[in-house]
Design an enzyme around this catalytic site. Structure first.
Site, PDB file in Angstrom:
ATOM      1  N   LYS B  76      -6.104 -29.793 -17.614  1.00 37.26           N
ATOM      2  CA  LYS B  76      -4.789 -30.402 -17.428  1.00 37.26           C
ATOM      3  C   LYS B  76      -3.760 -29.594 -18.227  1.00 37.26           C
ATOM      4  O   LYS B  76      -4.032 -29.190 -19.356  1.00 37.26           O
ATOM      5  CB  LYS B  76      -4.828 -31.858 -17.896  1.00 37.26           C
ATOM      6  CG  LYS B  76      -3.544 -32.635 -17.641  1.00 37.26           C
ATOM      7  CD  LYS B  76      -3.699 -34.114 -18.005  1.00 37.26           C
ATOM      8  CE  LYS B  76      -2.411 -34.895 -17.729  1.00 37.26           C
ATOM      9  NZ  LYS B  76      -2.551 -36.337 -18.042  1.00 37.26           N
ATOM     10  N   SER B 151      -1.246 -39.907 -14.562  1.00 40.38           N
ATOM     11  CA  SER B 151      -0.589 -38.623 -14.596  1.00 40.38           C
ATOM     12  C   SER B 151      -1.518 -37.433 -14.361  1.00 40.38           C
ATOM     13  O   SER B 151      -1.033 -36.344 -14.056  1.00 40.38           O
ATOM     14  CB  SER B 151       0.095 -38.433 -15.953  1.00 40.38           C
ATOM     15  OG  SER B 151      -0.861 -38.334 -16.988  1.00 40.38           O
ATOM     16  N   SER B 175      -4.095 -42.821 -17.096  1.00 38.30           N
ATOM     17  CA  SER B 175      -3.859 -41.526 -16.446  1.00 38.30           C
ATOM     18  C   SER B 175      -5.104 -40.705 -16.096  1.00 38.30           C
ATOM     19  O   SER B 175      -4.993 -39.701 -15.402  1.00 38.30           O
ATOM     20  CB  SER B 175      -2.933 -40.670 -17.300  1.00 38.30           C
ATOM     21  OG  SER B 175      -1.609 -41.120 -17.183  1.00 38.30           O
TER      22      SER B 175
END
Lengths: 95, 485
Positions: B76, B151, B175
Site C-alpha cells: 500500500k 481505503s 480499511s
C-alpha cells in the site's frame, strides 16, 4: 448543530487551510452534517468513565536519551521545495 | 497461475517449478496488460522487482529456505519505501521520494519478498471507496462500475484481479476488512501494536494498524509471520511474543463459542446478506462451534466516536504537511501564513480537508472535553462491551459491511452515507482487538464478507477459524471472469 460561515472560516484558519468564498457554503453544509453526526454521543451518560487513549491501556515506553542515528541532512533536504546552505527557505518572517 | 494462493506459489518456488524471476515477470506482465482498467497501482517498481527477484533466486540457489523467499507482494502506498515515491495517494506527496523504509517494508525485504509496486488508496487512507485518491478511482475487478472499497482499495483490487498474489493494507476504521469483503479476499486487521507503524504514514495514530490482504487465511498467516513483531522505533508497538500463525490453522473448532451480536443484524443490514452471514455461522456450527446471540450494546456509538477521534488525530498528524520540509508547496506565497494555507489547500483533497477541519474544530478551545474526551469515554464503553462479550464467547461473528460494493459516485456526494459503510468494522479499531474479513458468498454476482473478531493478540484463532471455513467452502476461490486470461 449548524455551523456558520464565520465558524468555518475560523476553523479553516486554525487548520491552516486556505478557503475562498466559493467553497465556503459547501463546507458549511458538510461540516455541519459531520458535527450533527458526532454530537449524537453527547446523549450518552459517561459520568465517571475513564477516557481510553491507548486501546491496550498501556503507558507509552520511554527510551534512554541517547543519540542512536544521525540524520542525513543532504538526503532529507533533497525533498524540500527550497533550501540554501543547509537551511529551509520560507518567505521573510521579519521585515 | 496468477490466481493461485501464496501457499501454492510458495510450493512451486520451493520445488523450483518456477523461479522468482519468472513469477515476478508474470505479475509485471499482467499489471501492464490490465492495470489501465483497474488502476490498482500508483507506482509499479518493475526494475526494482526484477533485481529483487534475481537476488531471491540467488539466495535460494545457496540453500536459503525463508518461507516467502521470492514471493511477489504489492505494498500500500502509505508505507515508506526508500528511493521510491510514497504518495499516500495525495497531491501533497506526489513528489515525495521516501528517504527510508518502513519497518514492515524492511521485514518483507529481509524475508526475500519482491515488491511489485505501490498500490492506490483513498487519500491519506480517508475513505471507504478509493474515490478520494489523487491518482483516480480504483475499479472493483468483479464489476468495474463499482468501487473496490477503501481505503486499501488498490491492494484489494490488485490481488482480486491477479495483479499481485498478496498485498499489505492498513486499517484505521475498516480499511483492510471492507475492501477485502468487497473484492472477495481474506483481510486481517491485527491487534493494535502487533505490527510496527514506523514508516507508515500516520492518519489516526491510536487506531491505525497494518496487516495482510490475501486470497486465503493461510496466505495471511504466512505474511503475518513476516511482518509482525515488536519494534523499538514505534513507541506504541507492543512487546508480545509472536506465534507461528500457520501452526494451528487446522485446529478443530469443537466447542468454540461464537457470539453473534444482535446489534449487527438489524434493518441496516441487507436481509440477503444477513442470510449469507448466518449460513457461514452454520458452516462453523457443523465444525463443532457453538453459536450464541450476544449484545454489543454501545456499538451504535462507534461511528460518531470514531469521527471525533480519527478526525482529531488526523488534524494533528497532518499538521506536518506545511510546504516547508517536503511535499507540495504553493507558488509565490506573500508570507509564511499564506505559504502554509495555500500549500495545504492545494495539496489536500476535499475529504482530507473536511476531516482536518472537523478534527481542528473538535480540538479547539472550549470543545475539547465535549468532543475528544467524551469520545474517549465512549471508546472505553465500547471496549467494556467487548470485554463482557468475550467473557461469554471466544470470538464474535457478523457482517463486514452492510451491503455489497456500491457504484462509483453513488456515495461520493454525501460523506455521511460513506461513513456508514464502516458501521461494523470501526468498533474493533476503537477496542484495539484483531478482526478479520473472509469471503462468505455472493449477492448479485458480487462478493460479501464475513467478519470475525477476537480478544487482543488472538489473530491465530481468527486465522484458524477462517482456514477451517475455507476448507469447507469455495467462495474464496471465485475470481473475476474478466481477468481470467
Amino acid at each position: 448543530m449548524a455551523l456558520t460561515a464565520e465558524d468555518v472560516k475560523k476553523i479553516a484558519l486554525l487548520a491552516r487551510i486556505k478557503t475562498d468564498d466559493a467553497t465556503i457554503p459547501a463546507l458549511v453544509t458538510e461540516l455541519s452534517k459531520m458535527v450533527t453526526l458526532v454530537e449524537t454521543i453527547s446523549q450518552e451518560d459517561t459520568h465517571g468513565i475513564d477516557p481510553l487513549s491507548h486501546p491496550l491501556d498501556l503507558e507509552l515506553r520511554l527510551r534512554e536519551d541517547n543519540i542512536t542515528e544521525q540524520p542525513d541532512r543532504e538526503k532529507l533536504q533533497q525533498l524540500a521545495p527550497q533550501t540554501e546552505s543547509g537551511l529551509y527557505l520560507v518567505p521573510a518572517v521579519i521585515e | 497461475m496468477h490466481f493461485n494462493s501464496v501457499s501454492t506459489l510458495k510450493t512451486a518456488l520451493e520445488q523450483k517449478r518456477i523461479s522468482s524471476l519468472e513469477l515476478t515477470q508474470l505479475f509485471l506482465n499482467r499489471i501492464q496488460k490490465y492495470d489501465r482498467q483497474v488502476n490498482s497501482y500508483i507506482t509499479v517498481t518493475a526494475e526494482k522487482a526484477i533485481s529483487s527477484a534475481k537476488l531471491a533466486d540467488a539466495r535460494r540457489a545457496k540453500g536459503d529456505t525463508a518461507p516467502l523467499l521470492g514471493m511477489p507482494i504489492a505494498q500500500k502506498d502509505i508505507f515508506c519505501t526508500d528511493g521510491v515515491r510514497t504518495s499516500c495517494a495525495s497531491r501533497m506527496l506526489d513528489n515525495f521520494i521516501a528517504p527510508y523504509d518502513a519497518t514492515l517494508v524492511q521485514k518483507t525485504q529481509a524475508a526475500g519478498m519482491v515488491m511489485l509496486g505501490k498500490t492506490n488508496m483513498d487519500e491519506f487512507a480517508m475513505g471507504s471507496s478509493n474515490e478520494t485518491s489523487f491518482y483516480g478511482a480504483v475499479q472493483n475487478p468483479f464489476d468495474i462500475e463499482r468501487v473496490p472499497g477503501g481505503s486499501s482499495g488498490g491492494s484489494a483490487a490488485a490481488v482480486a484481479a491477479g495483479l499481485a498474489p498478496i498485498a499489505t493494507g492498513t486499517d484505521t476504521g475498516g480499511s483492510i476488512r471492507q475492501p477485502a469483503a468487497l473484492c472477495n479476499l481474506t483481510g486481517l486487521k491485527p491487534t493494535y501494536g502487533r505490527i510496527s507503524r514506523f514508516g507508515m504514514i500516520a492518519f489516526a495514530s491510536s487506531l491505525d494498524q497494518g496487516g495482510p490482504m490475501g486470497r486465503t487465511a493461510e496466505d495471511c498467516a504466512l505474511l503475518m509471520n513476516v511482518i509482525s513483531g515488536f519494534d523499538e522505533r514505534d513507541s506504541t508497538s507492543v512487546n508480545e511474543a509472536v506465534p507461528d500463525f500457520t501452526a494451528h490453522l487446522n485446529a478443530p473448532l469443537k466447542g468454540l463459542k461464537i457470539g453473534l451480536p444482535k446489534e449487527f443484524f438489524t434493518d441496516a443490514l441487507n436481509p440477503e446478506m444477513a442470510k449469507l452471514i448466518h449460513d457461514a455461522a452454520k458452516v462453523l456450527e457443523k465444525e463443532g462451534a457453538i453459536l450464541k446471540e450476544i449484545s454489543l450494546a454501545k456499538s451504535a456509538l462507534s461511528v460518531p466516536a470514531y469521527y471525533i477521534l480519527a478526525s482529531a488525530e488526523c488534524s494533528s498528524n497532518l499538521s506536518r504537511f506545511d510546504g516547508v520540509r517536503y511535499g507540495h508547496r504553493a507558488e509565490n506565497p506573500k508570507d509564511l501564513l499564506e505559504l502554509y494555507c495555500a500549500s495545504r489547500a492545494e495539496g489536500f483533497g476535499k475529504e482530507v480537508k473536511r476531516r482536518i477541519m472537523m478534527g481542528t474544530y473538535a480540538l479547539s478551545t472550549g470543545y475539547y472535553d465535549a468532543y475528544y474526551v467524551k469520545a474517549q469515554q465512549i471508546r472505553r464503553l465500547i471496549f467494556n462491551d467487548f470485554n463482557n462479550a468475550f467473557s461469554e464467547v471466544d470470538v464474535i461473528l457478523g457482517p463486514t459491511t452492510p451491503e455489497i460494493a456500491f457504484k462509483k459516485g453513488e456515495k461520493a456526494a454525501d460523506p455521511i452515507t460513506m461513513y456508514l459503510s464502516d458501521i461494523y468494522t470501526i468498533a474493533a479499531n476503537l477496542a484495539g482487538i484483531p478482526a478479520l474479513s473472509m469471503p462468505g458468498g455472493f449477492l448479485q454476482n458480487l462478493p460479501i464478507g464475513v467478519q470475525l473478531m477476537a480478544p487482543i493478540f488472538q489473530e491465530a484463532k481468527l486465522l484458524n477459524i477462517a482456514h477451517r471455513y475455507q476448507q469447507n467452502t469455495d467462495w474464496h476461490t471465485r475470481t473475476p471472469k474478466h481477468f481470467a486470461e
